[in-house]
Design a protein around this motif. Structure first.
Motif, PDB file in Angstrom:
ATOM      1  N   GLU A 180      -7.311  10.890  -7.003  1.00 16.55           N
ATOM      2  CA  GLU A 180      -6.309   9.951  -6.487  1.00 16.55           C
ATOM      3  C   GLU A 180      -6.832   9.183  -5.279  1.00 16.55           C
ATOM      4  O   GLU A 180      -6.425   8.049  -5.044  1.00 16.55           O
ATOM      5  CB  GLU A 180      -5.025  10.681  -6.100  1.00 16.55           C
ATOM      6  N   ARG A 181      -7.739   9.780  -4.526  1.00 15.74           N
ATOM      7  CA  ARG A 181      -8.300   9.086  -3.368  1.00 15.74           C
ATOM      8  C   ARG A 181      -9.093   7.861  -3.793  1.00 15.74           C
ATOM      9  O   ARG A 181      -9.113   6.856  -3.094  1.00 15.74           O
ATOM     10  CB  ARG A 181      -9.166  10.033  -2.554  1.00 15.74           C
TER      11      ARG A 181
ATOM     12  N   ARG B 272       1.011   3.797  -3.008  1.00 13.54           N
ATOM     13  CA  ARG B 272       0.642   5.198  -2.757  1.00 13.54           C
ATOM     14  C   ARG B 272       1.682   6.141  -3.350  1.00 13.54           C
ATOM     15  O   ARG B 272       1.342   7.133  -3.983  1.00 13.54           O
ATOM     16  CB  ARG B 272       0.488   5.434  -1.271  1.00 13.54           C
ATOM     17  N   SER B 273       2.964   5.841  -3.148  1.00 13.53           N
ATOM     18  CA  SER B 273       4.004   6.709  -3.688  1.00 13.53           C
ATOM     19  C   SER B 273       4.056   6.652  -5.210  1.00 13.53           C
ATOM     20  O   SER B 273       4.394   7.636  -5.860  1.00 13.53           O
ATOM     21  CB  SER B 273       5.375   6.343  -3.102  1.00 13.53           C
TER      22      SER B 273
ATOM     23  N   THR C 262       1.438   6.204  -7.233  1.00 14.45           N
ATOM     24  CA  THR C 262       0.234   6.735  -7.870  1.00 14.45           C
ATOM     25  C   THR C 262       0.067   8.240  -7.685  1.00 14.45           C
ATOM     26  O   THR C 262      -0.947   8.789  -8.095  1.00 14.45           O
ATOM     27  CB  THR C 262      -1.023   6.039  -7.333  1.00 14.45           C
ATOM     28  N   GLN C 263       1.042   8.881  -7.076  1.00 19.62           N
ATOM     29  CA  GLN C 263       0.957  10.328  -6.918  1.00 19.62           C
ATOM     30  C   GLN C 263       0.889  10.972  -8.303  1.00 19.62           C
ATOM     31  O   GLN C 263       1.718  10.726  -9.155  1.00 19.62           O
ATOM     32  CB  GLN C 263       2.175  10.863  -6.152  1.00 19.62           C
TER      33      GLN C 263
ATOM     34  N   ILE D 112      -6.516  -0.071  -1.485  1.00 14.60           N
ATOM     35  CA  ILE D 112      -6.637  -0.529  -0.104  1.00 14.60           C
ATOM     36  C   ILE D 112      -7.676  -1.644   0.009  1.00 14.60           C
ATOM     37  O   ILE D 112      -7.446  -2.647   0.690  1.00 14.60           O
ATOM     38  CB  ILE D 112      -6.961   0.644   0.833  1.00 14.60           C
TER      39      ILE D 112
ATOM     40  N   VAL E 155       0.837  -1.205   0.000  1.00 12.70           N
ATOM     41  CA  VAL E 155       0.000   0.000   0.000  1.00 12.70           C
ATOM     42  C   VAL E 155       0.870   1.253   0.000  1.00 12.70           C
ATOM     43  O   VAL E 155       0.616   2.207  -0.744  1.00 12.70           O
ATOM     44  CB  VAL E 155      -0.990  -0.003   1.191  1.00 12.70           C
ATOM     45  N   LEU E 156       1.929   1.256   0.815  1.00 10.12           N
ATOM     46  CA  LEU E 156       2.827   2.418   0.863  1.00 10.12           C
ATOM     47  C   LEU E 156       3.530   2.637  -0.471  1.00 10.12           C
ATOM     48  O   LEU E 156       3.626   3.775  -0.955  1.00 10.12           O
ATOM     49  CB  LEU E 156       3.854   2.257   1.978  1.00 10.12           C
TER      50      LEU E 156
ATOM     51  N   MET F 169      -6.528   5.141  -4.531  1.00 11.47           N
ATOM     52  CA  MET F 169      -5.986   4.610  -3.285  1.00 11.47           C
ATOM     53  C   MET F 169      -7.025   3.766  -2.541  1.00 11.47           C
ATOM     54  O   MET F 169      -6.699   2.727  -1.976  1.00 11.47           O
ATOM     55  CB  MET F 169      -5.492   5.730  -2.368  1.00 11.47           C
TER      56      MET F 169
END
Length: 144
Positions: free
Chosen positions: A121-122, A108-109, A111-112, A129, A104-105, A125
Motif C-alpha cells: 500500500e505504501r 489514502r482512506s 486505498t486501505q 503523492i 491525498v487524504l 500511496m
C-alpha cells in the motif's frame, strides 16, 4: 495609453482559461446528468469525495467568473481587472494546495487494503503523492 504586451497576454490567457474552466464544468454536468442513459455508472454514494467535488465545482464557477472578469478588465486597462487577477491568483494557489491535500487524504482512506497479494500500500500511496505533487506544480503555473 498603450497597453503593455504582458497585460494583453495575461488578459487573453485569463479569458481563455475561464472559458475552458466554465466549459469543463458544463461538460461535467452533462456527463453526470446523462450517466443513466449511457450506461456509465456513477456511484451514488461518493461520500467525502462527492462532497468535496460539489464544493470545489461551486467554487470553480465563482473563480472562473472572476477570472473572466479580470481578463476583460485587463484588456480594457481597468484597475479592477488587476485586483481581480490578484484575487484569483491568491484563491487559485490556496485552492490547489487544499485540493491536493484533500485528494491525498481521501485517496489514502479509499486505498486501505487495496492491492492484494504482493502489492504494498505504501507504493500505491507514494505514486498518488507523486502524481498529486506533479498536478499541484502544473496547477500553480498560471496563478504564480
Amino acid at each position: 495609453m498603450n497597453r503593455p504586451t504582458s497585460v494583453t497576454v495575461l488578459g487573453i490567457v485569463n479569458i481563455a482559461f475561464a472559458v475552458m474552466g466554465l466549459l469543463s464544468l458544463v461538460l461535467m454536468l452533462v456527463v453526470v446528468s446523462t450517466s443513466d442513459q449511457t450506461g456509465f455508472e456513477l456511484d451514488a454514494d461518493w461520500g467525502a469525495m462527492g462532497a468535496w467535488t460539489t464544493v470545489s465545482q461551486l467554487l470553480g464557477v465563482i473563480a472562473n467568473v472572476v477570472l473572466l472578469a479580470s481578463g476583460v478588465g485587463l484588456l480594457r486597462m481597468r484597475p479592477w481587472g488587476r485586483y481581480l487577477a490578484i484575487m484569483y491568483a491568491g484563491y487559485a494557489i490556496i485552492a490547489a494546495i487544499v485540493s491536493t491535500g484533500i485528494s491525498v487524504l481521501i485517496f489514502r482512506s479509499q486505498t486501505q487494503g487495496m492491492g492484494g497479494t504482493g502489492v504494498d500500500e505504501r507504493v500505491i500511496m507514494t505514486m498518488a503523492i507523486i502524481g498529486g505533487l506533479i498536478g499541484l506544480g502544473i496547477s500553480l503555473i498560471h496563478p504564480t
